[in-house]
Design an enzyme around this catalytic site. Structure first.
Site, PDB file in Angstrom:
ATOM      1  N   ARG A  15       0.496   5.510  49.515  1.00  0.00           N
ATOM      2  CA  ARG A  15      -0.527   5.830  48.537  1.00  0.00           C
ATOM      3  C   ARG A  15      -1.215   7.020  48.556  1.00  0.00           C
ATOM      4  O   ARG A  15      -0.608   7.817  47.792  1.00  0.00           O
ATOM      5  CB  ARG A  15      -1.376   4.697  48.536  1.00  0.00           C
ATOM      6  CG  ARG A  15      -2.279   4.686  47.058  1.00  0.00           C
ATOM      7  CD  ARG A  15      -3.403   5.550  47.203  1.00  0.00           C
ATOM      8  NE  ARG A  15      -4.446   5.386  48.073  1.00  0.00           N
ATOM      9  CZ  ARG A  15      -5.381   6.394  48.419  1.00  0.00           C
ATOM     10  NH1 ARG A  15      -5.666   7.309  47.534  1.00  0.00           N
ATOM     11  NH2 ARG A  15      -6.405   5.967  49.189  1.00  0.00           N
ATOM     12  N   ASP A  16      -2.116   7.312  49.631  1.00  0.00           N
ATOM     13  CA  ASP A  16      -2.645   8.558  49.593  1.00  0.00           C
ATOM     14  C   ASP A  16      -1.737   9.707  50.158  1.00  0.00           C
ATOM     15  O   ASP A  16      -1.716  10.860  49.633  1.00  0.00           O
ATOM     16  CB  ASP A  16      -3.928   8.391  50.661  1.00  0.00           C
ATOM     17  CG  ASP A  16      -5.040   9.401  50.502  1.00  0.00           C
ATOM     18  OD1 ASP A  16      -4.517  10.390  50.089  1.00  0.00           O
ATOM     19  OD2 ASP A  16      -6.071   9.085  50.990  1.00  0.00           O
ATOM     20  N   HIS A 208     -12.117   6.624  56.722  1.00  0.00           N
ATOM     21  CA  HIS A 208     -11.209   7.300  56.208  1.00  0.00           C
ATOM     22  C   HIS A 208     -11.182   8.662  56.311  1.00  0.00           C
ATOM     23  O   HIS A 208     -11.827   9.428  55.409  1.00  0.00           O
ATOM     24  CB  HIS A 208     -10.790   6.808  54.611  1.00  0.00           C
ATOM     25  CG  HIS A 208      -9.869   7.275  53.790  1.00  0.00           C
ATOM     26  ND1 HIS A 208      -8.919   6.436  53.528  1.00  0.00           N
ATOM     27  CD2 HIS A 208      -9.766   8.551  53.286  1.00  0.00           C
ATOM     28  CE1 HIS A 208      -8.168   7.061  52.552  1.00  0.00           C
ATOM     29  NE2 HIS A 208      -8.640   8.409  52.320  1.00  0.00           N
ATOM     30  N   HIS A 210      -9.861  12.564  56.141  1.00  0.00           N
ATOM     31  CA  HIS A 210      -8.774  13.611  55.891  1.00  0.00           C
ATOM     32  C   HIS A 210      -8.998  14.632  57.031  1.00  0.00           C
ATOM     33  O   HIS A 210     -10.080  14.762  57.568  1.00  0.00           O
ATOM     34  CB  HIS A 210      -9.089  14.130  54.517  1.00  0.00           C
ATOM     35  CG  HIS A 210      -8.369  13.020  53.418  1.00  0.00           C
ATOM     36  ND1 HIS A 210      -7.101  13.182  53.127  1.00  0.00           N
ATOM     37  CD2 HIS A 210      -8.958  12.014  53.101  1.00  0.00           C
ATOM     38  CE1 HIS A 210      -6.844  12.331  52.333  1.00  0.00           C
ATOM     39  NE2 HIS A 210      -7.962  11.347  52.296  1.00  0.00           N
ATOM     40  N   CYS A 241      -6.157  14.241  47.955  1.00  0.00           N
ATOM     41  CA  CYS A 241      -6.577  13.817  46.632  1.00  0.00           C
ATOM     42  C   CYS A 241      -6.252  14.940  45.597  1.00  0.00           C
ATOM     43  O   CYS A 241      -6.858  15.995  45.895  1.00  0.00           O
ATOM     44  CB  CYS A 241      -8.089  13.356  46.553  1.00  0.00           C
ATOM     45  SG  CYS A 241      -8.558  12.785  44.814  1.00  0.00           S
ATOM     46  N   ASN A 250      -4.170  12.619  55.269  1.00  0.00           N
ATOM     47  CA  ASN A 250      -5.400  11.681  56.511  1.00  0.00           C
ATOM     48  C   ASN A 250      -4.958  12.373  57.877  1.00  0.00           C
ATOM     49  O   ASN A 250      -3.955  12.816  58.245  1.00  0.00           O
ATOM     50  CB  ASN A 250      -4.752  10.436  56.041  1.00  0.00           C
ATOM     51  CG  ASN A 250      -5.133   9.985  54.946  1.00  0.00           C
ATOM     52  OD1 ASN A 250      -4.618  10.257  53.816  1.00  0.00           O
ATOM     53  ND2 ASN A 250      -6.403   9.383  54.387  1.00  0.00           N
TER      54      ASN A 250
HETATM   55  P1  HMG Z   1      -8.959   7.073  31.133  1.00  0.00           P
HETATM   56  O1  HMG Z   1      -8.172   8.084  30.505  1.00  0.00           O
HETATM   57  O2  HMG Z   1     -10.384   7.373  31.218  1.00  0.00           O
HETATM   58  O3  HMG Z   1      -8.617   5.695  30.665  1.00  0.00           O
HETATM   59  O4  HMG Z   1      -8.556   7.131  32.670  1.00  0.00           O
HETATM   60  P2  HMG Z   1      -9.259   4.777  29.405  1.00  0.00           P
HETATM   61  O5  HMG Z   1      -9.869   3.437  29.936  1.00  0.00           O
HETATM   62  O6  HMG Z   1      -9.854   5.499  28.503  1.00  0.00           O
HETATM   63  O7  HMG Z   1      -7.633   4.562  28.668  1.00  0.00           O
HETATM   64  C1  HMG Z   1      -7.026   5.626  28.217  1.00  0.00           C
HETATM   65  C2  HMG Z   1      -5.355   4.927  28.147  1.00  0.00           C
HETATM   66  O8  HMG Z   1      -5.069   4.529  29.556  1.00  0.00           O
HETATM   67  C3  HMG Z   1      -5.300   3.399  27.387  1.00  0.00           C
HETATM   68  O9  HMG Z   1      -4.039   3.633  26.938  1.00  0.00           O
HETATM   69  C4  HMG Z   1      -5.314   2.566  28.776  1.00  0.00           C
HETATM   70  O10 HMG Z   1      -4.791   1.209  28.431  1.00  0.00           O
HETATM   71  C5  HMG Z   1      -4.552   3.398  29.828  1.00  0.00           C
HETATM   72  P3  HMG Z   1      -3.876   3.577  25.244  1.00  0.00           P
HETATM   73  O11 HMG Z   1      -4.786   2.558  24.810  1.00  0.00           O
HETATM   74  O12 HMG Z   1      -4.535   4.732  24.993  1.00  0.00           O
HETATM   75  O13 HMG Z   1      -2.515   3.623  25.118  1.00  0.00           O
HETATM   76  N1  HMG Z   1      -4.968   3.132  31.033  1.00  0.00           N
HETATM   77  C6  HMG Z   1      -3.994   2.702  32.012  1.00  0.00           C
HETATM   78  N2  HMG Z   1      -2.572   2.402  31.914  1.00  0.00           N
HETATM   79  C7  HMG Z   1      -2.081   2.089  33.392  1.00  0.00           C
HETATM   80  N3  HMG Z   1      -2.827   1.867  34.258  1.00  0.00           N
HETATM   81  C8  HMG Z   1      -4.175   1.705  34.351  1.00  0.00           C
HETATM   82  C9  HMG Z   1      -4.807   2.186  33.090  1.00  0.00           C
HETATM   83  N4  HMG Z   1      -6.262   2.399  32.852  1.00  0.00           N
HETATM   84  C10 HMG Z   1      -6.213   2.999  31.590  1.00  0.00           C
HETATM   85  N5  HMG Z   1      -4.802   1.407  35.546  1.00  0.00           N
HETATM   86  C11 HMG Z   1      -8.414   6.152  34.885  1.00  0.00           C
HETATM   87  C12 HMG Z   1      -9.225   6.092  33.784  1.00  0.00           C
HETATM   88  C13 HMG Z   1      -9.227   5.403  36.029  1.00  0.00           C
HETATM   89  C14 HMG Z   1      -7.279   5.099  34.503  1.00  0.00           C
HETATM   90  C15 HMG Z   1      -7.741   7.341  35.208  1.00  0.00           C
HETATM   91  O14 HMG Z   1      -8.618   8.447  35.409  1.00  0.00           O
HETATM   92  C16 HMG Z   1      -6.925   7.304  36.554  1.00  0.00           C
HETATM   93  O15 HMG Z   1      -5.733   6.938  36.473  1.00  0.00           O
HETATM   94  N6  HMG Z   1      -7.620   8.090  37.659  1.00  0.00           N
HETATM   95  C17 HMG Z   1      -6.848   8.001  39.206  1.00  0.00           C
HETATM   96  C18 HMG Z   1      -7.201   9.062  39.763  1.00  0.00           C
HETATM   97  C19 HMG Z   1      -6.283   8.872  41.102  1.00  0.00           C
HETATM   98  O16 HMG Z   1      -5.719   7.975  41.581  1.00  0.00           O
HETATM   99  N7  HMG Z   1      -6.959   9.591  42.202  1.00  0.00           N
HETATM  100  C20 HMG Z   1      -6.423   9.488  43.466  1.00  0.00           C
HETATM  101  C21 HMG Z   1      -7.051   8.173  44.255  1.00  0.00           C
HETATM  102  S1  HMG Z   1      -8.449   8.285  44.757  1.00  0.00           S
HETATM  103  C22 HMG Z   1      -8.382   9.105  46.262  1.00  0.00           C
HETATM  104  O17 HMG Z   1      -7.324   9.591  46.715  1.00  0.00           O
HETATM  105  C23 HMG Z   1      -9.641   8.913  47.343  1.00  0.00           C
HETATM  106  C24 HMG Z   1      -9.348   8.151  48.731  1.00  0.00           C
HETATM  107  O18 HMG Z   1      -8.166   8.128  49.346  1.00  0.00           O
HETATM  108  C25 HMG Z   1     -10.519   7.822  49.342  1.00  0.00           C
HETATM  109  C26 HMG Z   1     -10.840   9.376  50.053  1.00  0.00           C
HETATM  110  O19 HMG Z   1     -10.110  10.152  50.489  1.00  0.00           O
HETATM  111  O20 HMG Z   1     -12.081   9.666  49.768  1.00  0.00           O
HETATM  112  C27 HMG Z   1      -9.252   6.587  47.829  1.00  0.00           C
HETATM  113 MG    MG Z   2      -7.883   9.621  50.950  1.00  0.00          MG
END
Ligand code: HMG
Ligand code: MG
Length: 303
Positions: A15-16, A208, A210, A241, A250
């Site tokens: 994933r990450d 966690h 990095h 990220c 990481n």
């Molecule tokens: P949004 O655009 O604000 O979503 O995204 P929304 O609720 O306004 O919906 C818009 C459209 O998206 C809708 O479709 C929803 O159905 C669809 P429409 O009606 O327009 O056809 N939708 C989805 N489709 C599929 N799967 C879903 C989903 N949700 C809504 N889950 C959202 C909000 C959270 C979805 C978006 O901002 C997003 O996907 N962000 C993810 C970012 C990400 O993955 N970042 C990396 C991971 S975090 C990280 O790496 C840190 C970590 O490792 C820890 C660390 O290192 O600190 C964990």
């Molecule tokens: Mg991370």
């Protein structure tokens, strides 16, 4: 130094690690790689995330990956879930454990999941409640930017404590504290844990790190000294990220495991099996992995 006899490693490479890779990995290749990771003795693998495919195209095949991997007994298969749409998809794929996620800093939260901190709480609360009623455990997963934010700079331990408190009150089982951009040094880790540990038991916290600046192993050691026994890591130090500029991978799982084993701390993971899985993902990504153990292997006549 009083050390634990055993620690738990949570492998986040699929994933990450992959979410930040521009080279698209074929779904079948991902599945074969995850199966190989499962066979290395890891007891926890974060296999994908159920975020919007437009935001993270590399993981657009999350349903197919989760439903096709070989489930090995004793291994927990987890994924990131940002909202109810994500939970529905994860439950369809028979997820074992759900990880919700948010940030301690407002700007990273907004950039990463398109919501303010206040708007995020009710969304995650519903995900936690529904995941629990479906019989899943919930890693409270991930509180990002616990040391610093790429947009706002330093984040205070008190700010982290407040968001952590909200997450635990939602009913999460464990909180993983993310140094998202890899700036932390051991003295900062100590200050953070000094504030958190009186309130949240060490068994329910994970770290966690990095490794952007090469301080991750030192930070692991400081956390270990303070009683933490669960660590996230990524094979080959993959990761980052996409919504945190400058973040690199990481801490590498194989480097972490090397250190723990030499310290007499059990992980249950076989390092040679991990390195073989590392060689597979190197081939798939077409680049060498950035870990000491992989480099030693290359220098000693491996690939
Ligand atoms: P949004 O655009 O604000 O979503 O995204 P929304 O609720 O306004 O919906 C818009 C459209 O998206 C809708 O479709 C929803 O159905 C669809 P429409 O009606 O327009 O056809 N939708 C989805 N489709 C599929 N799967 C879903 C989903 N949700 C809504 N889950 C959202 C909000 C959270 C979805 C978006 O901002 C997003 O996907 N962000 C993810 C970012 C990400 O993955 N970042 C990396 C991971 S975090 C990280 O790496 C840190 C970590 O490792 C820890 C660390 O290192 O600190 C964990
Ligand atoms: Mg991370």
């Amino acid at each position: 130094m009083k050390l634990p006899k055993q620690v738990r490693i949570k492998e986040v490479g699929p994933r990450d690690g992959l979410q930040n890779e521009p080279q698209q990995v074929d779904t079948g290749d991902k599945i074969a790689w995850i199966n190989q990771l499962s066979a290395s003795g890891l007891s926890y693998i974060e296999v994908t995330s159920f975020v919007h495919p437009k935001w993270i195209p590399q993981l657009a095949d999350s349903e197919a990956v989760l439903s096709s991997i070989h489930r090995r007994a004793g291994v927990t298969y987890a994924a990131l879930v940002p909202n109810m749409r994500g939970l529905e998809r994860a439950l369809n794929g028979h997820i074992d454990e759900v990880s919700v996620f948010m940030s301690a800093s407002s700007a990273h939260n907004q950039n990463n999941i398109n919501k303010t901190i206040k708007e995020t709480y009710p969304v995650l609360k519903e995900v936690v409640r529904e995941a629990k009623s479906a019989g899943k455990s919930v890693r409270g997963g991930y509180l990002s930017t616990v040391i610093a934010c790429p947009y706002e700079g330093a984040i205070s331990p008190e700010q982290v404590r407040q968001v952590a408190d909200h997450l635990f009150n939602m009913g999460i089982d464990e909180l993983s504290l993310g140094d998202t951009i890899g700036v932390a040094v051991p003295t900062e880790v100590e200050k953070l844990l000094d504030v958190l540990l009186p309130e949240f038991p060490a068994e329910r916290l994970a770290m966690h790190f990095h490794d952007t600046r090469g301080t991750a192993l030192a930070n692991v050691l400081k956390s270990l000294e303070m009683g933490i026994t669960t660590f996230d890591s990524s094979l080959g130090g993959l990761g980052g990220c996409p919504y945190a500029k400058g973040a690199s991978g990481n801490v590498a799982t194989e480097d972490l495991i090397y250190m723990f084993h030499r310290m007499g701390i059990r992980t249950g993971v076989e390092i040679d099996a991990l390195i073989a899985a590392g060689e597979r993902i190197e081939d798939l990504l077409g680049k060498p992995l950035n870990s000491r153990q992989m480099e030693i292997k290359r220098r000693s006549g491996g690939k």
